[in-house]
Design an enzyme around this catalytic site. Structure first.
Site, PDB file in Angstrom:
ATOM      1  NE  ARG A   1      -2.210  -1.413   3.515  1.00 38.31           N
ATOM      2  CZ  ARG A   1      -2.708  -1.499   4.734  1.00 38.31           C
ATOM      3  NH1 ARG A   1      -3.939  -1.084   4.981  1.00 38.31           N
ATOM      4  NH2 ARG A   1      -1.988  -1.988   5.727  1.00 38.31           N
TER       5      ARG A   1
ATOM      6  CG  ASP B   1      -6.343  -1.177   0.063  1.00 33.59           C
ATOM      7  OD1 ASP B   1      -6.237  -2.370   0.442  1.00 33.59           O
ATOM      8  OD2 ASP B   1      -7.076  -0.356   0.632  1.00 33.59           O
TER       9      ASP B   1
ATOM     10  CG  ASN C   1       3.888 -11.899   2.897  1.00 27.69           C
ATOM     11  OD1 ASN C   1       4.238 -12.639   3.817  1.00 27.69           O
ATOM     12  ND2 ASN C   1       4.153 -10.589   2.905  1.00 27.69           N
TER      13      ASN C   1
ATOM     14  CE1 TYR D   1      -1.426 -12.294  11.510  1.00 19.39           C
ATOM     15  CE2 TYR D   1      -1.431 -14.163  13.016  1.00 19.39           C
ATOM     16  CZ  TYR D   1      -0.852 -13.468  11.977  1.00 19.39           C
ATOM     17  OH  TYR D   1       0.290 -13.943  11.398  1.00 19.39           O
TER      18      TYR D   1
ATOM     19  CE  LYS E   1      -1.921 -14.351   8.631  1.00 16.32           C
ATOM     20  NZ  LYS E   1      -1.290 -14.219   7.299  1.00 16.32           N
TER      21      LYS E   1
ATOM     22  CB  THR F   1       9.519  -9.819  10.229  1.00 16.38           C
ATOM     23  OG1 THR F   1       8.336  -9.670  11.036  1.00 16.38           O
ATOM     24  CG2 THR F   1       9.612 -11.234   9.701  1.00 16.38           C
TER      25      THR F   1
END
Length: 321
Positions: free
Chosen positions: A42, A67, A94, A159, A163, A194
């Site tokens: 984005r 987006d 991803n 989340y 998922k 990350t």
């Protein structure tokens, strides 16, 4: 003796959420094996930096700021891929968002945003790209779900719900596409270094929520080096593996869930009770970079994660008031 040609050499890949973090590293790993890569995210500035970074390393890359939750996103992305590289061979779903907090601090819109980003957007993009992937006779779909898509981790409910849906779609898609030449790999990572704690959104008592999440996401025994994870993902996709579970802790959790679901549920309930409450005046949607300034967590506890955030282009945390 000449080494065998890598399966993705000369192929065209599209990686969503690839301006930073794991997506950037997967895109880089694909490019290192000779793939042409279209980046998508984005933030146009972050995306531009990622494209320049990979091009400086010799990658054949292009990018489109997009987006993916918008209905026209699949067509825009495919048009950009076709114009720059030709037909698509590899799709890596991803892109994601992380929202951390107790149920009492969450709103319905949080669940809708999570589902739009991590289920419906990949669903639309996958369906739109299937003609390309089938036509080549050797297409690949990689869906980065999470161990949270198998085990309902507390204080991550939007989340987790998204998922779970993404993992179910990916696993079902593999069965539906059997015999077409298109392989589907579902990735279930545990915590990875990350720098995701700086990009997450925190609800309830942001400083307290940031404290446990950032510490866990930075702990060497709980989290995994993200570059090693990216290599494992590309290797699994190249080998057409149906599923990849990353991190020892995630593998133990998945096995425990399968063998002793009732015991696992009780342990998760205990963990949920040990985590911070919503408080008397729950806050909503505080960025990780701001939540860090409200946390009493010492800087050494997140040193590895903060270093990863810097290396992999995540937002920088605010460590002062």
């Amino acid at each position: 003796m000449t080494a065998p040609r890598h399966r993705f050499a000369g192929r065209t890949a599209l990686v969503t959420g690839s301006s930073r973090g794991l997506g950037l590293l997967v895109a880089r790993e694909l490019a290192r094996h000779g793939a042409r890569v279209m980046l998508c995210a984005r933030d146009p500035d972050a995306l531009g930096r990622a494209e320049r970074r990979l091009r400086d390393e010799g990658a054949d890359v292009a990018s489109l700021s997009c987006d993916i939750t918008r209905p026209d996103a699949p067509r825009r992305l495919l048009d950009a891929v076709h114009e720059r590289f030709g037909p698509l061979d590899v799709l890596v779903n991803n892109a994601g968002i992380i929202q951390v907090g107790p149920l009492d601090a969450l709103r319905e819109e949080d669940f809708r945003q999570a589902m739009d980003t991590m289920y419906f957007a990949p669903l639309r993009l996958t369906l739109a790209t299937l003609p390309d992937l089938r036509a080549g006779g050797d297409g690949t779909v990689v869906t980065v779900s999470s161990v949270g898509g198998r085990i309902p981790a507390p204080h991550l409910l939007p989340y987790v719900a998204a998922k779970f849906a993404a993992a179910g779609f990916s696993q079902g898609l593999r069965a539906e596409l059997a015999g077409t030449g298109v392989s589907v790999t579902t990735v279930l990572p545990g915590l990875m270094r990350t720098g995701s704690h700086t990009a997450a959104r925190f609800h309830g008592r942001p400083g307290a929520e940031y404290g446990w999440f950032a510490a866990a996401a930075s702990a060497p025994l709980l989290s995994m080096d993200a570059e090693r994870a990216a290599r494992a993902i590309v290797r699994a996709a190249a080998r057409r593996r149906p599923e990849l579970v990353l991190t020892p802790a995630a593998k133990i959790g998945v096995r425990a869930q399968g063998l002793a679901p009732a015991t696992t549920a009780r342990l998760l309930a205990l963990a949920a009770r040990a985590l911070p409450s919503a408080g008397d005046a729950p806050r909503h949607g505080v960025p990780g970079a701001d939540a860090a300034g409200q946390s009493a967590l010492p800087s050494w506890a997140t040193a590895l994660g903060d270093r990863a955030a810097h290396r992999f282009a995540q937002p920088r945390p605010h460590t002062g008031p």
